[in-house]
Scaffold this active site. Structure first.
Site, PDB file in Angstrom:
ATOM      1  N   LYS A 139     -31.135   9.492 -23.465  1.00 31.75           N
ATOM      2  CA  LYS A 139     -31.228  10.638 -23.726  1.00 31.75           C
ATOM      3  C   LYS A 139     -30.800  10.843 -25.680  1.00 31.75           C
ATOM      4  CE  LYS A 139     -28.347  14.321 -22.788  1.00 31.75           C
ATOM      5  NZ  LYS A 139     -27.398  15.024 -22.187  1.00 31.75           N
ATOM      6  N   SER A 194     -27.786  19.317 -19.431  1.00 35.78           N
ATOM      7  CA  SER A 194     -28.507  19.176 -21.047  1.00 35.78           C
ATOM      8  C   SER A 194     -29.629  18.438 -20.746  1.00 35.78           C
ATOM      9  CB  SER A 194     -27.491  18.903 -22.076  1.00 35.78           C
ATOM     10  OG  SER A 194     -26.857  17.603 -21.647  1.00 35.78           O
ATOM     11  N   SER A 226     -24.874  17.696 -16.824  1.00 35.39           N
ATOM     12  CA  SER A 226     -25.576  17.417 -17.437  1.00 35.39           C
ATOM     13  C   SER A 226     -26.452  16.419 -16.777  1.00 35.39           C
ATOM     14  CB  SER A 226     -25.401  17.590 -18.349  1.00 35.39           C
ATOM     15  OG  SER A 226     -25.189  18.285 -19.095  1.00 35.39           O
TER      16      SER A 226
END
Lengths: 96, 485
Positions: B76, B151, B175
């Site tokens: 990420k 997210s 998230s």
């Protein structure tokens, strides 16, 4: 929340408000979020300790000895503007 | 290759069925073929990946390989990666090439993994749909008109579409878990302090945790073993040993006590999703577990408490972005104040600015006691609810999200409605507990995730419970039609 309050908060947060539409949008959104949060006030929390850390841990300490090396050249290589003799250049702050 | 488990891939590499270089090229080709549609990657790193793959192949030839040597991974974009742009999905860090590796990244590298690239995410990790990214929204591989969740939407979509065998995510209010649910994959948010936050761009320091996102609990357990552990560079990292999560995956669930919070199964929950969770509960009974009704009476306060605490902590963390030492700087600042206010206004997206402002307000003089301190007391009430429940049961079962993936644009203009999609996940971050989302069915062809929450540092038990469920169900094996070849 009023647009005046929003402007004050934006100043504290060092965020420029770029247009009137933006100010109106923030005023609306922030008022909605405040409305969501208002329900917390009614909760009885007498005698309850705040919980800033989920495991109630305290800050770990270590001996005050130097363990890091000087990497300032590497770390300053990502500066978005100029550096001179390891100092970051900014617009003039102190008057003549 | 892209439907095989990490164990199968590792075995194939050891038996020389294909090389790490070939495996990496396979995924890089899939990213090239499919990512224009999904937009799940912000930066792809082919040269670096192939160099890492070559080193892995050498280790495999010499016999010095570990379980994940030569296996590709997507990181990420919230994790700092040395020499590679680390943007956190934000214009503020679009120009930021990190001078160092996050601990989680360094550990993956030491384990011999091959980094394919950095995945897309909501700006500064603030969002539940991946529509807040400076780099454009990510599409859900199960329905391109829908969000993947956020997210960690890029990581979830990339895993679901087989563009990477496994990925990392971060979770502050859901998230990792919510996009895992929306994309039909398995995601784990570890106990607070289990995975080092060093080099993980900070959002809310008392809530953030990085964790693995993959195609199964078995895969997630392997990456979790790599990611977890004490780190002297993270002063909130816990110094307790890391168990071998894979070794206990096959423990029997006989006698496992599963709690179902009555507050979760009220009128607010979509009956079709409730049905999936109830079916999952029945599978657990067949596996020997017992079901118990529990109560989490303060759960309705989690979303408001979170939206005091997280913005407050974020307003503090994001004050480092000042246009001076790194990140975005505006053109021609006329004075220092202009430099600060315009760099920040230009660098941050709308949701980020909203949260900074709310947080600033909460922490400002006159309001600190009424909001921030109050919310931290309510946080303790919420954590105490869990403590009481987990004294009676081993694991808590419920839905991960109140709906399946919603349409792109559906909630974008209503922040509060977006916040409510985290209603089941948020309390877990406030309490600091570990939790997973596990695929538990489909509603109108969209994935449904169930959430398993455990006691502090009980990730092994969660992974065991998820793995046993995945031995008797195949939701986690499904691949969206468009991405099968």
């Amino acid at each position: 929340m009023s647009p005046e309050e929003v402007k004050k908060i934006a100043h504290l947060a060092r965020l420029a408000i770029l247009s009137e539409e933006e100010l109106a949008a923030y005023t609306r959104n922030l008022s909605d979020i405040m409305h969501l949060i208002e329900q917390l006030k009614a909760v009885d929390t007498t005698g309850v300790e705040p919980m800033p850390h989920p495991l109630d841990a305290t800050q770990r300490l270590r001996p005050d000895e130097i363990t890091e090396s000087d990497q300032h050249q590497l770390l300053q290589s990502v500066a978005p503007f100029a550096t001179v003799e390891s100092l970051y250049l900014v617009p003039q702050v102190i008057e003549e | 290759m892209h439907t095989q488990s990490l164990t199968e891939l590792s075995s194939a590499l050891k038996n020389k069925e294909f090389s790490s270089k070939e495996l990496t090229q396979h995924y890089l080709a899939r990213i090239e073929k499919y990512d224009a549609v999904l937009n799940s990657f912000i930066t792809v790193t082919p040269e670096q990946a192939l160099a890492q793959a070559e080193r892995a192949d050498q280790l495999l030839a010499k016999g010095g390989a570990q379980p994940l040597t030569g296996i590709p991974i997507a990181q990420k974009d919230i994790f700092c990666t040395k020499g590679v742009r680390s943007s956190a999905g934000s214009r503020m860090l679009d120009n930021f090439v990190s001078p160092y590796d996050a601990t989680a990244v360094a550990k993956a590298e030491q384990a011999g993994m091959v980094m394919l690239g950095k995945t897309n995410m909501d700006d500064m990790a603030m969002g539940s749909s991946n529509e807040n990214s400076y780099y454009g929204c990510v599409k859900n591989p199960w329905d391109l008109a829908r969000v993947p969740g956020g997210s960690s939407g890029g990581s979830a979509a990339a895993v679901a579409a087989g563009l990477t065998p496994i990925a990392t995510g971060t979770d502050t209010g859901g998230s990792i878990r919510q996009p895992s649910a929306f994309c039909g994959i398995t995601g784990l948010k570890p106990t607070y302090g289990r995975v080092s936050r060093y080099g993980m761009i900070a959002f809310a320091s008392s809530l953030d945790q990085g964790g693995p996102m993959g195609r199964s609990a078995e895969d997630v357990a392997l990456l979790m073993k790599v990611m977890a552990g004490f780190d002297v560079m993270d002063s909130t990292s816990t110094d307790i040993p890391v168990p071998d999560y894979s070794a206990t995956l096959n423990d029997s669930l006989a006698g496992l006590k599963i709690g179902l919070p009555k507050e979760y199964f009220s009128e607010g929950l979509d009956p079709a999703i409730a049905a999936c969770i109830e079916a999952a509960a029945k599978e657990y009974e067949k596996l020997g577990a017992t079901l118990h009704e529990i109560s989490l009476p303060n759960s309705h306060l989690s979303v408001p408490a979170y939206y005091v605490i997280a913005p407050a902590e974020c307003s503090s963390n994001l004050s480092r972005y000042d246009g001076i030492r790194f990140g975005h700087r505006c053109e021609n600042p006329k004075d220092l104040l202009d430099l600060y206010t315009r760099s920040r206004a230009e660098g941050f997206g709308k949701e980020v600015k909203r949260r900074i402002m709310i947080g600033t307000y909460m922490l400002s003089s006159g309001y600190f006691d009424a909001y921030y301190l109050k919310a931290q007391k309510i946080r303790r009430l919420i954590a105490d609810d869990y403590r009481k429940a987990l004294a009676e049961v081993d694991v808590i079962l419920g839905p991960t999200a109140p709906s399946t993936a919603f349409k792109l644009g559906e909630k974008a203009s209503d922040p509060v409605s977006m916040y409510l999609s985290d209603i089941y996940t948020i309390a877990v971050n406030l309490a600091g507990l570990p939790a997973m989302s596990v695929p538990a069915g489909f509603v109108e062809q969209l994935p449904v995730g169930m959430q398993l929450t455990g006691n502090y540092f009980a990730e092994a038990k969660l992974l065991n419970a998820a793995h046993q469920y995945q031995q008797v169900t195949d939701w986690h094996k499904r691949v969206p039609e468009q991405f099968r070849e």
